[in-house]
Scaffold this active site. Sequence first.
Site, short mmCIF file in Angstrom:
data_model
loop_
_atom_site.label_atom_id
_atom_site.label_comp_id
_atom_site.label_asym_id
_atom_site.label_seq_id
_atom_site.Cartn_x
_atom_site.Cartn_y
_atom_site.Cartn_z
N ARG A 101 17.93 2.05 -15.10
CA ARG A 101 18.94 1.62 -15.00
C ARG A 101 18.64 1.02 -16.22
O ARG A 101 20.13 0.37 -17.13
CB ARG A 101 18.98 -0.07 -13.99
CG ARG A 101 20.35 -0.19 -13.55
CD ARG A 101 20.36 -0.97 -12.33
NE ARG A 101 20.17 0.21 -11.64
CZ ARG A 101 20.00 0.21 -9.73
NH1 ARG A 101 19.60 -1.32 -9.14
NH2 ARG A 101 20.51 0.52 -8.68
N LYS A 154 3.88 4.16 -1.23
CA LYS A 154 3.62 4.70 -2.60
C LYS A 154 5.86 4.50 -3.15
O LYS A 154 6.49 4.60 -1.88
CB LYS A 154 3.82 6.08 -1.80
CG LYS A 154 4.63 6.97 -3.26
CD LYS A 154 4.54 8.22 -3.81
CE LYS A 154 5.23 9.94 -4.04
NZ LYS A 154 5.51 8.87 -5.51
N PHE A 196 -10.69 0.30 -15.85
CA PHE A 196 -11.67 -0.98 -15.40
C PHE A 196 -12.17 -0.42 -13.74
O PHE A 196 -11.83 -1.59 -12.35
CB PHE A 196 -10.77 -1.79 -15.91
CG PHE A 196 -9.69 -2.72 -14.96
CD1 PHE A 196 -9.23 -3.14 -14.56
CD2 PHE A 196 -8.60 -2.46 -16.30
CE1 PHE A 196 -8.06 -3.30 -13.36
CE2 PHE A 196 -7.51 -2.74 -15.87
CZ PHE A 196 -7.28 -2.87 -14.62
N LYS A 199 5.70 1.60 -5.61
CA LYS A 199 5.71 0.87 -6.57
C LYS A 199 6.02 1.28 -8.14
O LYS A 199 7.04 0.49 -8.88
CB LYS A 199 4.75 -0.02 -6.95
CG LYS A 199 3.76 0.02 -5.31
CD LYS A 199 2.73 -0.53 -5.24
CE LYS A 199 1.74 -0.12 -5.16
NZ LYS A 199 1.78 1.10 -4.25
N THR A 200 5.27 2.45 -8.62
CA THR A 200 5.68 2.23 -10.31
C THR A 200 6.80 2.82 -10.37
O THR A 200 7.36 2.78 -11.04
CB THR A 200 4.31 3.19 -10.78
OG1 THR A 200 2.95 2.66 -10.91
CG2 THR A 200 4.42 4.31 -11.81
N THR A 201 7.53 3.81 -9.38
CA THR A 201 8.52 4.78 -9.87
C THR A 201 9.68 2.76 -9.22
O THR A 201 10.80 3.97 -9.97
CB THR A 201 8.50 6.01 -8.66
OG1 THR A 201 8.23 5.63 -7.24
CG2 THR A 201 7.54 7.21 -9.19
N ASN A 220 0.78 -1.18 -0.32
CA ASN A 220 -0.06 -0.12 0.17
C ASN A 220 0.49 1.17 -0.36
O ASN A 220 -0.10 2.76 0.37
CB ASN A 220 -1.07 -0.25 0.99
CG ASN A 220 -2.19 -0.87 0.77
OD1 ASN A 220 -2.53 -1.77 -0.08
ND2 ASN A 220 -1.91 -1.81 2.25
N TRP A 222 -15.09 0.13 -10.41
CA TRP A 222 -16.02 -0.31 -10.02
C TRP A 222 -17.17 0.63 -10.26
O TRP A 222 -18.22 0.56 -10.56
CB TRP A 222 -16.27 -0.77 -9.62
CG TRP A 222 -15.58 -0.45 -7.53
CD1 TRP A 222 -15.91 0.90 -7.06
CD2 TRP A 222 -14.29 -0.13 -7.66
NE1 TRP A 222 -15.55 1.77 -6.83
CE2 TRP A 222 -13.96 0.58 -5.98
CE3 TRP A 222 -12.88 -0.69 -7.82
CZ2 TRP A 222 -12.60 1.02 -5.63
CZ3 TRP A 222 -11.73 -0.71 -7.15
CH2 TRP A 222 -12.39 0.23 -6.03
N GLU A 266 0.56 -1.82 -12.48
CA GLU A 266 -0.48 -2.07 -11.98
C GLU A 266 -1.44 -3.32 -12.64
O GLU A 266 -2.72 -3.07 -12.64
CB GLU A 266 -1.75 -1.07 -12.34
CG GLU A 266 -1.07 0.55 -12.52
CD GLU A 266 -0.62 0.81 -10.93
OE1 GLU A 266 -1.04 0.33 -10.40
OE2 GLU A 266 0.12 1.95 -10.45
P1 ATP Z 1 4.20 5.77 -7.53
O1 ATP Z 1 3.82 6.51 -8.71
O2 ATP Z 1 4.56 7.39 -6.76
O3 ATP Z 1 5.83 5.29 -7.26
P2 ATP Z 1 3.00 3.98 -6.43
O4 ATP Z 1 2.38 3.08 -7.70
O5 ATP Z 1 3.41 2.77 -5.06
O6 ATP Z 1 3.09 5.15 -6.63
P3 ATP Z 1 -0.30 3.86 -6.82
O7 ATP Z 1 -1.07 2.60 -6.18
O8 ATP Z 1 -0.55 3.46 -8.14
O9 ATP Z 1 0.68 4.23 -5.94
O10 ATP Z 1 -1.25 4.98 -7.00
C1 ATP Z 1 0.14 6.37 -7.82
C2 ATP Z 1 -0.79 7.30 -6.86
O11 ATP Z 1 -1.13 7.31 -5.61
C3 ATP Z 1 0.25 7.97 -6.78
O12 ATP Z 1 0.06 9.63 -6.99
C4 ATP Z 1 0.95 7.98 -5.33
O13 ATP Z 1 1.05 8.57 -4.53
C5 ATP Z 1 -0.41 7.66 -4.62
N1 ATP Z 1 0.12 6.52 -3.12
C6 ATP Z 1 0.14 6.05 -3.31
N2 ATP Z 1 0.39 4.98 -2.40
C7 ATP Z 1 -0.31 6.14 -1.12
C8 ATP Z 1 -0.27 6.26 0.00
N3 ATP Z 1 0.38 5.33 1.27
N4 ATP Z 1 -1.05 7.19 0.59
C9 ATP Z 1 -1.74 8.40 -1.02
N5 ATP Z 1 -1.01 8.28 -1.97
C10 ATP Z 1 -0.47 7.22 -2.39
MG MG Z 2 1.71 2.92 -9.71
#
Ligand code: ATP
Ligand code: MG
Length: 173
Positions: free
Chosen positions: A26, A14, A68, A16-18, A12, A70, A105
């Site tokens: 890299r 932040k 997609f 993952k994508t970064t 949960n 809900w 995702e």
């Molecule tokens: P990022 O893209 O910043 O690496 P992520 O891929 O881990 O984040 P996602 O679930 O894809 O997170 O959500 C993307 C968005 O939701 C981003 O703008 C991110 O900052 C925000 N976000 C991620 N985790 C949290 C959290 N724990 N609380 C609030 N916002 C979040």
């Molecule tokens: Mg993400």
Amino acid sequence: MQKGLLIIYTGNGKGKTTAALGLVLRARGHGMRVCVVQFIKGKWQYGEIEGLSLLGELVELHIFGKGFTWLSKDMEKDKEAARYAFDFAKEAVCSGKYDMVVMDEFTYLINYKIIDEKDAVEFLVNRPKDVHVVITGRGASNALIEIADLVTQMQDIKHPYTIGIKAQKGIEF
Ligand code: ATP
Ligand code: MG
């Protein structure tokens, strides 16, 4: 390359994508060819789209789907788009054109049963041996975790959002 890894960034918190984009950077530095498949339209922002384009033709970005969620008015259409995206990603992995494929995702397709978990697992296990696959998304299923080589769970300890700090350029988008 010795062995293509299956890498999962889940949880949960932040990052993952970064984290996946860090691997793209890299790999690109080594002249490796990368394909990034984005499964949820709207999640990708100007910053990463522009940033990836600066990496040149070795890095491709493909954005699919309508989300997609809900909340969508036309769930069936969204599911179809997501399945199409999965087919596209499968082709990319098998094409021999890429050293790394990011499936951003992707976990949601399994969690919302848009695609069959068994199909996904079977595909990932039997993919060409030399391709790195990076999957991101919350709630990676046990079956995915089991077949992965590297799994990192982002833990949400603090996020500025919870004290009302809005999304900022360079950090969230
Ligand atoms: P990022 O893209 O910043 O690496 P992520 O891929 O881990 O984040 P996602 O679930 O894809 O997170 O959500 C993307 C968005 O939701 C981003 O703008 C991110 O900052 C925000 N976000 C991620 N985790 C949290 C959290 N724990 N609380 C609030 N916002 C979040
Ligand atoms: Mg993400």
